[in-house]
Design a protein around this motif. Sequence first.
Motif, mmCIF file in Angstrom:
data_model
loop_
_atom_site.group_PDB
_atom_site.id
_atom_site.type_symbol
_atom_site.label_atom_id
_atom_site.label_comp_id
_atom_site.label_asym_id
_atom_site.label_seq_id
_atom_site.Cartn_x
_atom_site.Cartn_y
_atom_site.Cartn_z
ATOM 1 N N ARG A 1 2.655 -36.385 1.211
ATOM 2 C CA ARG A 1 2.190 -36.322 2.600
ATOM 3 C C ARG A 1 0.680 -36.514 2.615
ATOM 4 O O ARG A 1 -0.064 -35.711 2.055
ATOM 5 N N GLU B 1 4.297 -39.016 10.760
ATOM 6 C CA GLU B 1 4.499 -37.661 11.279
ATOM 7 C C GLU B 1 3.651 -37.433 12.532
ATOM 8 O O GLU B 1 2.458 -37.781 12.565
ATOM 9 N N GLY C 1 8.487 -42.621 8.697
ATOM 10 C CA GLY C 1 7.440 -42.234 7.759
ATOM 11 C C GLY C 1 6.155 -41.764 8.384
ATOM 12 O O GLY C 1 5.234 -41.350 7.673
ATOM 13 N N HIS D 1 4.034 -40.194 5.336
ATOM 14 C CA HIS D 1 4.838 -39.844 4.169
ATOM 15 C C HIS D 1 4.995 -41.104 3.316
ATOM 16 O O HIS D 1 5.673 -42.055 3.712
ATOM 17 N N THR E 1 8.131 -38.528 -2.132
ATOM 18 C CA THR E 1 7.024 -38.944 -1.277
ATOM 19 C C THR E 1 5.915 -37.892 -1.304
ATOM 20 O O THR E 1 6.141 -36.739 -1.672
ATOM 21 N N ARG F 1 12.452 -42.433 6.739
ATOM 22 C CA ARG F 1 12.270 -40.991 6.938
ATOM 23 C C ARG F 1 12.208 -40.679 8.435
ATOM 24 O O ARG F 1 11.250 -41.012 9.117
#
Length: 317
Positions: A205, A176, A174, A187, A203, A160
């Motif tokens: 969060r 953030e 993954g 994620h 996924t 991601r």
Amino acid sequence: MAGALTQFGRRFRAGVLAFRSYEAAGTGRRWRGASEIPHQGAAMTAARGPIGRRARALVANNSLAASGVEAWVSNIVGAGIKPQSQHPDPAVRGAIIAAWDRWTDQADADGLADFYGLTAMVVRRMVVDGDVFAAPTLDGAEGNPLRDRLFDAEQVDPLRFQVLNNHTGRVVAGVEFDDRGRRVAYHVYKERPEFNFWGSLATVRIPADHMLQVFKPEAPGQVRGLSWLAPILLSLSDFDQIADAQSMRQKIAALLTGFIINESGDASPFAGDPSADGSAIDSGLEPGTLKVLSAGQDVKCSATPRRSARKASTSFG
């Protein structure tokens, strides 16, 4: 202007000479074909996937790698890091210690281990995979609801990558980040790989204050951890192949005991070959056995390969 250019040229030449004074920065024949890492963080993020997969396979199949990982785990946490209350009141201190002991037995949300087993598992996955994730959960029994759930490194979506909120945030492997470069969320795949029967890539969060990422930071701005076995993976893989080839060589050599050579120059395998009187020679030799050969026959034993006297060793620091 000309004077400024002349001064710049002098500084440039001085810089080139300084550059050449470091052998490690040279461009000669000895450095031809050598690998380079332009950006440490980017290289780590790109390489962590294949390195982690190879490290897991090697630890599962190579005794040296497995024992090295266990040595790291033993040296870092041993039988477990046990906190002790320092409260001045003995009664309160005893109550805190007793409450802690009750909680450690139910600390694992998956029910596989106690708290000390969890810490050993965290260190083991950090060493092999590069990083591991833990999240507190309140799905425990009444009176002891808090538990910890571990997440495999690959469950935090490593593929991601995206820009968020009008370029004020981003997701890298993954993880953030906000516009200040702070971790704000992870994620995570909704299903563990072993339970994901339908191949769902959905996924969830999870805020960063609800998730703990455990890894060894080695570079500024590092996003994901790198397996500790990365520097020795290739050497261990080569050692495995050399050991397999040597073992096969010994097996093949051991199958052939020797040859019987006739006067005519013909040679036939020693094992299982008929002798001059028509009887078969034993396929195996026992200690102290003497064999009677026909006139004009000689025995040549096959040479068994010798193992190298030098023992290969791998260091886990």
